[in-house]
Every structure is written in C-alpha cells, then in structure tokens.
Design an enzyme around this catalytic site. Structure first.
Site, PDB file in Angstrom:
ATOM      1  N   ASN A 228     -28.976   2.694  -4.133  1.00 23.66           N
ATOM      2  CA  ASN A 228     -27.959   1.824  -4.737  1.00 23.66           C
ATOM      3  C   ASN A 228     -28.497   0.403  -4.841  1.00 23.66           C
ATOM      4  OD1 ASN A 228     -27.160   0.242  -2.303  1.00 23.66           O
ATOM      5  ND2 ASN A 228     -26.610   2.284  -1.570  1.00 23.66           N
ATOM      6  N   ASP A 297     -23.132   8.116   0.615  1.00 26.48           N
ATOM      7  CA  ASP A 297     -22.211   9.108   1.168  1.00 26.48           C
ATOM      8  C   ASP A 297     -22.782  10.519   1.073  1.00 26.48           C
ATOM      9  OD1 ASP A 297     -20.098   7.422   1.977  1.00 26.48           O
ATOM     10  OD2 ASP A 297     -19.506   7.151  -0.111  1.00 26.48           O
ATOM     11  N   LYS A 307     -43.645  16.883  -5.974  1.00 29.37           N
ATOM     12  CA  LYS A 307     -42.922  16.214  -7.058  1.00 29.37           C
ATOM     13  C   LYS A 307     -42.255  17.258  -7.979  1.00 29.37           C
ATOM     14  CE  LYS A 307     -43.690  13.130 -10.898  1.00 29.37           C
ATOM     15  NZ  LYS A 307     -44.663  12.559 -11.800  1.00 29.37           N
ATOM     16  N   PHE A 341     -17.220  -3.353   5.559  1.00 29.69           N
ATOM     17  CA  PHE A 341     -17.144  -3.949   4.228  1.00 29.69           C
ATOM     18  C   PHE A 341     -16.608  -2.868   3.291  1.00 29.69           C
ATOM     19  CE2 PHE A 341     -19.332  -8.081   3.615  1.00 29.69           C
ATOM     20  CZ  PHE A 341     -19.667  -8.335   4.932  1.00 29.69           C
ATOM     21  N   LYS A 359     -11.079   4.167   9.509  1.00 25.17           N
ATOM     22  CA  LYS A 359     -12.287   4.000  10.333  1.00 25.17           C
ATOM     23  C   LYS A 359     -11.992   3.235  11.632  1.00 25.17           C
ATOM     24  CE  LYS A 359     -15.165   4.330   6.193  1.00 25.17           C
ATOM     25  NZ  LYS A 359     -16.539   4.428   5.734  1.00 25.17           N
TER      26      LYS A 359
HETATM   27  O1  PMT Z   1     -26.745  -6.221   0.059  1.00 25.74           O
HETATM   28  P1  PMT Z   1     -26.178  -7.135  -0.998  1.00 25.74           P
HETATM   29  O2  PMT Z   1     -26.928  -7.050  -2.315  1.00 25.74           O
HETATM   30  O3  PMT Z   1     -26.025  -8.547  -0.491  1.00 25.74           O
HETATM   31  O4  PMT Z   1     -24.708  -6.612  -1.333  1.00 25.74           O
HETATM   32  C1  PMT Z   1     -23.691  -6.701  -0.391  1.00 25.74           C
HETATM   33  C2  PMT Z   1     -22.765  -5.469  -0.393  1.00 25.74           C
HETATM   34  C3  PMT Z   1     -22.000  -5.419  -1.712  1.00 25.74           C
HETATM   35  C4  PMT Z   1     -23.575  -4.182  -0.223  1.00 25.74           C
HETATM   36  C5  PMT Z   1     -21.779  -5.654   0.821  1.00 25.74           C
HETATM   37  O5  PMT Z   1     -21.042  -6.842   0.620  1.00 25.74           O
HETATM   38  C6  PMT Z   1     -20.826  -4.480   0.929  1.00 25.74           C
HETATM   39  O6  PMT Z   1     -19.755  -4.452   0.350  1.00 25.74           O
HETATM   40  N1  PMT Z   1     -21.217  -3.436   1.747  1.00 25.74           N
HETATM   41  C7  PMT Z   1     -20.473  -2.193   1.903  1.00 25.74           C
HETATM   42  C8  PMT Z   1     -20.677  -1.361   0.686  1.00 25.74           C
HETATM   43  C9  PMT Z   1     -20.115   0.016   0.813  1.00 25.74           C
HETATM   44  O7  PMT Z   1     -20.849   0.934   0.781  1.00 25.74           O
HETATM   45  O8  PMT Z   1     -18.864   0.101   1.034  1.00 25.74           O
HETATM   46  P2  PMT Z   1     -18.115   1.557   1.244  1.00 25.74           P
HETATM   47  O9  PMT Z   1     -16.780   1.291   0.739  1.00 25.74           O
HETATM   48  O10 PMT Z   1     -18.879   2.693   0.666  1.00 25.74           O
HETATM   49  O11 PMT Z   1     -18.137   1.752   2.835  1.00 25.74           O
HETATM   50  C10 PMT Z   1     -17.163   1.168   3.694  1.00 25.74           C
HETATM   51  C11 PMT Z   1     -17.806   0.826   5.016  1.00 25.74           C
HETATM   52  O12 PMT Z   1     -18.240   2.041   5.667  1.00 25.74           O
HETATM   53  C12 PMT Z   1     -19.015  -0.055   4.906  1.00 25.74           C
HETATM   54  O13 PMT Z   1     -18.979  -0.995   5.968  1.00 25.74           O
HETATM   55  C13 PMT Z   1     -20.193   0.903   5.048  1.00 25.74           C
HETATM   56  O14 PMT Z   1     -21.329   0.277   5.685  1.00 25.74           O
HETATM   57  C14 PMT Z   1     -19.625   1.992   5.953  1.00 25.74           C
HETATM   58  N2  PMT Z   1     -20.168   3.335   5.682  1.00 25.74           N
HETATM   59  C15 PMT Z   1     -20.028   3.920   4.466  1.00 25.74           C
HETATM   60  C16 PMT Z   1     -20.516   5.189   4.240  1.00 25.74           C
HETATM   61  C17 PMT Z   1     -21.175   5.854   5.299  1.00 25.74           C
HETATM   62  N3  PMT Z   1     -21.671   7.082   5.120  1.00 25.74           N
HETATM   63  N4  PMT Z   1     -21.306   5.263   6.487  1.00 25.74           N
HETATM   64  C18 PMT Z   1     -20.808   4.012   6.713  1.00 25.74           C
HETATM   65  O15 PMT Z   1     -20.946   3.469   7.813  1.00 25.74           O
END
Ligand code: PMT
Length: 420
Positions: A228, A297, A307, A341, A359
C-alpha cells in the site's frame, strides 16, 4: 541556482559547539566543516582537556571564528564575555561529551566557559557522550544522563563498535554526518518552536512507547508483492516526538525509506505476520502503543517459489486473512494505552468509531485519506481524534510532526491518570 548547502535549515544559525577532552575530539573538526558548508555560524568552546587532543588553531581556521579556550582570558570579540555565546546560540552541541563534562553539567556546575555557557543558555542543548564502554555504562554516568534528559537536554546515543581504548562496545561518538543530521532533523521537526527558550516537554520519561509505521509487503513470488501507499511518515513523526519527550521508544517499521529518529530503537519487518510477531514480543512491558502502520488485511494464500510466468487468460489470486494485530492487543490489554489510526475514504467518523470499540482502544485517530494533503505520503495530516469516553476532537491541517505531539499529549494525559 540555489545550492544544496544554501537550502539547509542550519543556514544562518548560530551553533555553539562544545568540545571536551576525549580522543573523539578530532571528529568535532569535521562537524565544524560540515556545519560551515551548510551555512551555519559555528562558535567553538574547548575545555582544557580538549586542547590536549586538537589545537585551538585548527578550530579557528575551520570555523573562521574566535575559539574560546579560557573563561578568564581577555575577550575582545564578544560583548558580554561570559554569557554572550549563551545568548547568541540557536543551539548548543557538545561533541564529544566526556563523563566528566556530563557529571558537571548534571550538577549545574559552571567552572569553565563550556559549563557556564550550558548553564546560562536558553537554547536547546544536545550532548553526544563518547567514552570507554565501562565509563558509559557506569550507573553514575547513566544517572547523570537521566538527570540531563529530565532537564530537557537531548542526548545523542553513542554508537557501538571498536573504541580507541582497544575494547569494543557502546561509547563511540557517532560520525560527524550523523551529528549534523540530528541538528537538521531537530530544526526540520519544528520541535524548537518559535521561541528556542521553550524546552522540550519531558512527560514520557520512564515510559515505553511502541509505535508502528509504514505499510507491509505481502509477497506473491520472489519479485512481486501486495502493498500500500504508506510511507511511514506519520509513525516516524510519532516515534521522533515520543523520544524527544523522553520515552523509551520501539519503532516497528515496515519497508520504508526513512532515517531512524534519534534515540529510537527500530525493528524492521516486511509482512503483517512479521509485524504481529515483533509487536507481540514487545507488548507486555509497554505503556502505550500507537499503531500508525497500514497493515495488509490479506496476504496471498500461496507464495510462489519462482517468478510467476504470464499465461493466456486471467490469473486468480486467493487471499487469506492476516492477523488483526491491534485487535489482538486490545484483547490482551492490561496497563497499556492503545491508540489506533483509521484510514477511511468515506463515513470516516462512523467507521473509526466502530474500530475504536471493536479493537478495545483508548483513542483512534481518524484520517480522511481521500484528501491529497492528509493521510498517505503527505507531510501534513488533518484528523479527528475519538476517545473511548465519547470525545471527538477535530484537528485542522498541520504537519505530521505537530500532530504527533497532539496525539502524545492525549497519551501522556491517559498515562498520568493511571491508565498505565
Ligand atoms: O505512512 P504515511 O504515508 O505517513 O501515512 C499515514 C497513514 C495514512 C498510513 C496513517 O495515518 C494511518 O491512517 N494508518 C492506519 C491505516 C490503516 O490501515 O487503517 P485501518 O483502518 O486498516 O486499520 C485500523 C487500525 O488497525 C490501524 O491502527 C492499523 O495499524 C491496525 N491494523 C489493521 C489491520 C491489521 N491487520 N492489523 C492492525 O493492527
């Protein structure tokens, strides 16, 4: 045309460089040279010990400024001899800083020009300890460093390696390029604020803060992966800010091209599973977790050993779920303050609130990643912080570094209320 040097944020800054009596004093000469090339004014103060290693003449020639070697000598160059440099300084860097200097500074002594300047200045002060490993690890030196940190000094961790005394271990002065880069990062981060006399907050001393940053790579074959657009900027800003506030910071970073912030322990990972394992290893004694990483995810069910060759027709990939790291942390939560986040493109607050609950988080930072100036890869972000107590705080567009401090204000508040 503007040169790279002229573009440096150190250009025009008055940097007081304290040199104390260690074998690494010779490296301070290159520090002066590099700072001068970046357009800084460098004012060198040498202790008596330092003069046994490098001559005053060398620093005078390199800096093109008078060098102070004696507090009692007749000074013709500065208006108020004892505190002129303390007032003039935009920043003070002591490199190398001997155990003796650190001990004196930690006690507030002022028995020579360098310690007097350090005591009198309101500018940010960086010290770069350099000494034999046993001296560095000695509990008294460590206590002195802790005391200096508590008073807002920035300690530049020594490097490990071969030391002049023939032993190997921690205590080596970092390379001049790294020392200069620490100052550049500091002025870049805006941490010095509008008024250099405002010392850095130290409200996370004694706390362990775990930060995740960047995206993950989920390999398809030896040359391809699912990934990503996360650059790690947001998480690195949080790690840098937490270290500057005194925390013991562990930064679990996906594959990103960013330099490790000063004082931060970094663990590099590639996949979501590796991030999961690294985070869980650190979790038990952590006080706060800030999960800025964008974790995949799903991952490909199969990882081809060779490859994948193209064939006629479509290629179907089967994806399987990765662990949800933050959800697992929420389930295992004891004393930890958890900050997630949420990167959303629609119904931002609604989805973020759902994740906060699911969470078991204390806060979630919701960013609308459909904006160009927020979320992925931008230097700025614009967020709403949702608290488990139902609070919603909107924060206008600002640098990710400034936002990092706002997030840490919330974390420090929760920690001080006994959430850890
Ligand atoms: O790195 P940059 O270019 O500065 O960009 C910053 C950012 C946009 C990546 C950051 O600000 C941000 O939003 N990070 C979380 C992005 C995200 O994947 O969000 P989510 O909605 O998919 O996940 C929610 C939370 O669960 C996040 O804290 C994530 O780290 C966590 N998560 C998600 C999936 C997973 N399998 N395990 C997790 O721990």
């Amino acid at each position: 045309m503007e040169t790279a040097e002229a573009a440096s944020n150190l250009s025009g800054k008055h940097i007081v460089l304290g040199v104390t009596g260690g074998i690494a004093a010779y490296k301070a000469v290159e520090v002066v040279s590099r700072l001068k090339k970046l357009g800084a004014h460098v004012h060198v103060i040498m202790t008596r010990g330092a003069q046994n290693f490098v001559t005053e003449l060398t620093f005078r020639e390199m800096s093109d400024e008078p060098v102070i070697t004696d507090m009692w000598a007749k000074v013709t160059h500065y208006h108020v001899e004892h505190i002129a440099l303390a007032k003039l300084a935009d920043v003070v860097l002591v490199a190398p800083a001997t155990a003796n200097f650190l001990a004196k500074a930690a006690c507030g002594m002022a028995d020579d020009m360098l310690t007097t300047t350090v005591l009198a200045t309101k500018a940010p002060i960086f010290v770069a300890p350099a000494m034999n490993t046993a001296m560095y690890e000695n509990a008294m030196t460590q206590e002195n460093l802790e005391r200096l940190r508590a008073h807002g000094f920035h300690v530049i961790e020594p490097a490990s390696g071969q030391l002049a005394c023939g032993t190997s271990g921690s205590g080596r002065l970092p390379e001049p390029v790294e020392l200069v880069s620490v100052l550049e990062q500091f002025f870049d981060s805006g941490a010095q604020g509008a008024d250099a006399s405002v010392r850095q907050k130290r409200d996370l001393v004694g706390r362990k803060v775990l930060v995740t940053a960047g995206g993950t790579h989920e390999p398809l074959d030896p040359v391809r992966y699912l990934g990503n657009r996360s650059t790690g900027k947001m998480g690195f800003a949080v790690a840098e800010a937490a270290a500057q506030r005194g925390a013991d910071v562990v930064l679990v970073a996906g594959p990103v091209g960013l330099a490790t912030p000063v004082g931060v322990r970094r663990v590099d990972v590639l996949t979501a599973q590796e991030m999961h394992d690294a985070v869980l290893r650190e979790y038990a004694d952590t006080d706060a977790v800030i999960k800025a990483a964008a974790v995949a995810d799903y991952r490909p069910k199969e990882r081809a050993g060779q490859k994948i060759k193209k064939k006629d027709g479509s290629l179907f990939l089967e994806l399987v779920r990765n662990p949800d790291i933050l959800k697992e942390l929420g389930e295992k939560k004891q004393q930890q303050v958890l900050v997630g986040f949420a990167a959303e493109t629609e119904r931002v607050l609604e989805y973020a609130a759902g994740k906060l609950k699911k969470k078991n988080l204390d806060f979630i930072v919701a960013n609308d990643v459909s904006r160009k100036d927020a979320g992925f890869s931008a230097d700025t972000n614009c967020v709403t912080i949702l608290g488990r107590d139902g609070t919603h705080t909107e924060h206008p567009l600002m640098s990710k570094r400034a936002l990092a401090d706002i997030i840490l204000d919330r974390v420090a508040g929760a920690l001080s209320q006994g959430r850890a």
